[in-house]
Design an enzyme around this catalytic site. Sequence first.
Site, PDB file in Angstrom:
ATOM      1  N   GLY A  69      52.075  30.020  46.469  1.00  0.00           N
ATOM      2  CA  GLY A  69      53.490  30.391  46.277  1.00  0.00           C
ATOM      3  C   GLY A  69      53.921  31.867  47.511  1.00  0.00           C
ATOM      4  O   GLY A  69      54.558  31.973  48.280  1.00  0.00           O
ATOM      5  N   THR A  70      52.740  32.536  47.477  1.00  0.00           N
ATOM      6  CA  THR A  70      52.546  33.654  48.091  1.00  0.00           C
ATOM      7  C   THR A  70      52.555  33.641  49.559  1.00  0.00           C
ATOM      8  O   THR A  70      53.650  34.018  50.539  1.00  0.00           O
ATOM      9  CB  THR A  70      51.328  34.846  47.730  1.00  0.00           C
ATOM     10  OG1 THR A  70      51.236  34.864  46.440  1.00  0.00           O
ATOM     11  CG2 THR A  70      51.307  35.868  48.693  1.00  0.00           C
ATOM     12  N   ASN A 147      59.599  34.366  36.609  1.00  0.00           N
ATOM     13  CA  ASN A 147      58.135  34.553  36.091  1.00  0.00           C
ATOM     14  C   ASN A 147      57.944  36.073  35.188  1.00  0.00           C
ATOM     15  O   ASN A 147      56.579  35.280  34.008  1.00  0.00           O
ATOM     16  CB  ASN A 147      57.029  35.014  37.608  1.00  0.00           C
ATOM     17  CG  ASN A 147      57.557  36.016  37.912  1.00  0.00           C
ATOM     18  OD1 ASN A 147      58.064  36.548  38.810  1.00  0.00           O
ATOM     19  ND2 ASN A 147      56.371  37.366  38.017  1.00  0.00           N
ATOM     20  N   GLN A 174      57.550  29.236  39.689  1.00  0.00           N
ATOM     21  CA  GLN A 174      57.626  29.508  37.866  1.00  0.00           C
ATOM     22  C   GLN A 174      58.449  27.785  37.583  1.00  0.00           C
ATOM     23  O   GLN A 174      58.461  27.309  36.758  1.00  0.00           O
ATOM     24  CB  GLN A 174      58.366  30.203  37.441  1.00  0.00           C
ATOM     25  CG  GLN A 174      56.879  31.321  37.670  1.00  0.00           C
ATOM     26  CD  GLN A 174      56.096  31.396  36.818  1.00  0.00           C
ATOM     27  OE1 GLN A 174      56.128  30.868  35.647  1.00  0.00           O
ATOM     28  NE2 GLN A 174      55.630  32.473  37.314  1.00  0.00           N
ATOM     29  N   ALA A 195      50.935  25.317  43.192  1.00  0.00           N
ATOM     30  CA  ALA A 195      50.234  23.984  42.666  1.00  0.00           C
ATOM     31  C   ALA A 195      49.696  24.625  40.750  1.00  0.00           C
ATOM     32  O   ALA A 195      49.507  23.605  40.228  1.00  0.00           O
ATOM     33  CB  ALA A 195      49.155  23.177  43.104  1.00  0.00           C
ATOM     34  N   CYS A 323      49.741  41.127  39.052  1.00  0.00           N
ATOM     35  CA  CYS A 323      49.381  41.014  39.884  1.00  0.00           C
ATOM     36  C   CYS A 323      49.397  43.299  39.058  1.00  0.00           C
ATOM     37  O   CYS A 323      49.595  44.300  39.905  1.00  0.00           O
ATOM     38  CB  CYS A 323      50.241  40.980  41.321  1.00  0.00           C
ATOM     39  SG  CYS A 323      51.181  39.643  41.058  1.00  0.00           S
TER      40      CYS A 323
END
Length: 376
Positions: A69-70, A147, A174, A195, A323
């Site tokens: 996703g990042t 999230n 999410q 995933a 994070c």
Amino acid sequence: MIYLDNSATTHIDEEILDAMLPWMRDFFGNPSSAYALGRKARVAIEEAREEIAASINAHPAELLFTSGGTEANNAILKSCCIESGLTNALAISAIEHHAVSHPSEWLAVQGFTVKILGVDSLGIVEQHWYEALPSENTLISIMQANNETGVIQQIDTIRAMIPEQSFIHTDAVQSFGKIPIDVQQLGIDFLSLSAHKIHGPKGIGAMYIRKGIDFKSHQHGGGQERNRRAGTESPALIVGFQIAVRNAIREMESRHQHMRSLQLLMRSLLKEHIPQARINTPENPASSLPSIMNVSFQHINDGEAILQLMDMAGIAVSNGSACVSGSQQPSHVLKALGLSDQEAKAAVRFSFSKDNTEEEITEAVLELKHIIASLS
Ligand code: PLP
């Protein structure tokens, strides 16, 4: 251990791991190679692309694999502004994941206009922001579900409110596999997927780029992914992703109902046992994922202590974003909802999967009650 941090990541299903291993051990060919070993890997990748694209009602050519996703978020935002030159203005919600907000901050430093759209106390972007958007090409990036609190934004309604020339991106990391996603019905141009939130492997995700958009690669190198994302594809990760998606789509309704019942149980137990807790996840099921319950405490000074004591009791939870965890920074999401710095630091996010049980939820709330009493 009671694992209640499934929004950070999920355990990989055994069936998925088994399906991945031959692609590392035996069929290790480079999917770009012309001989049989390479062609076999290419076929597996294209079959996976078809199945994952179909799960969001996209054409296979509209789905490109990324490392997660990042990367999808970075590539979309940066390419739209820089390589593809589609826009010079961004509008993002105040509660985006750092994988959207940090690239946006970086783009602002490069001279692009970045507007932050505020949210109400539930975390829903306030409508007046959309009405005030400039009519020139803007990329609007609004996550489908948050999230930290699980709040859902109605992306199709947003599409109808924003200028037609704007591009719209949604981070669906999410929400994917938990609520239905149909890119045509949502009317979006870009979407990000991952995933490992749905029992698949880490290090693989995808971006949807609507057909007709002249999207140029943000990452340069080989000509993989139709020249739009350089780098050798990983057949093992892609096959793992495919099966995770297949299972999540097939079982979406039953998983959803199971997680929703755990969420409802937790809400009622929190109200009963820890009445001073503030629940930050919207109560209306249409506005929240079934998988998240976020709660904060006004009178606790040391938010990290809650997580550490839960850990010592064998319960894995976090304060929202992996994070941010450990950094003692108040959550920007909870602050955007109107919480004080202190309250936004003393938060716990419980996140469920298909495998959690009612007993685990009850044990977690009772342990939290004990910890809150000890810290008060
Ligand atoms: N976007 C959201 C909303 C997330 O929750 C996460 C991960 O927590 C990401 C993006 C990053 O995805 P990945 O871990 O696949 O890079």
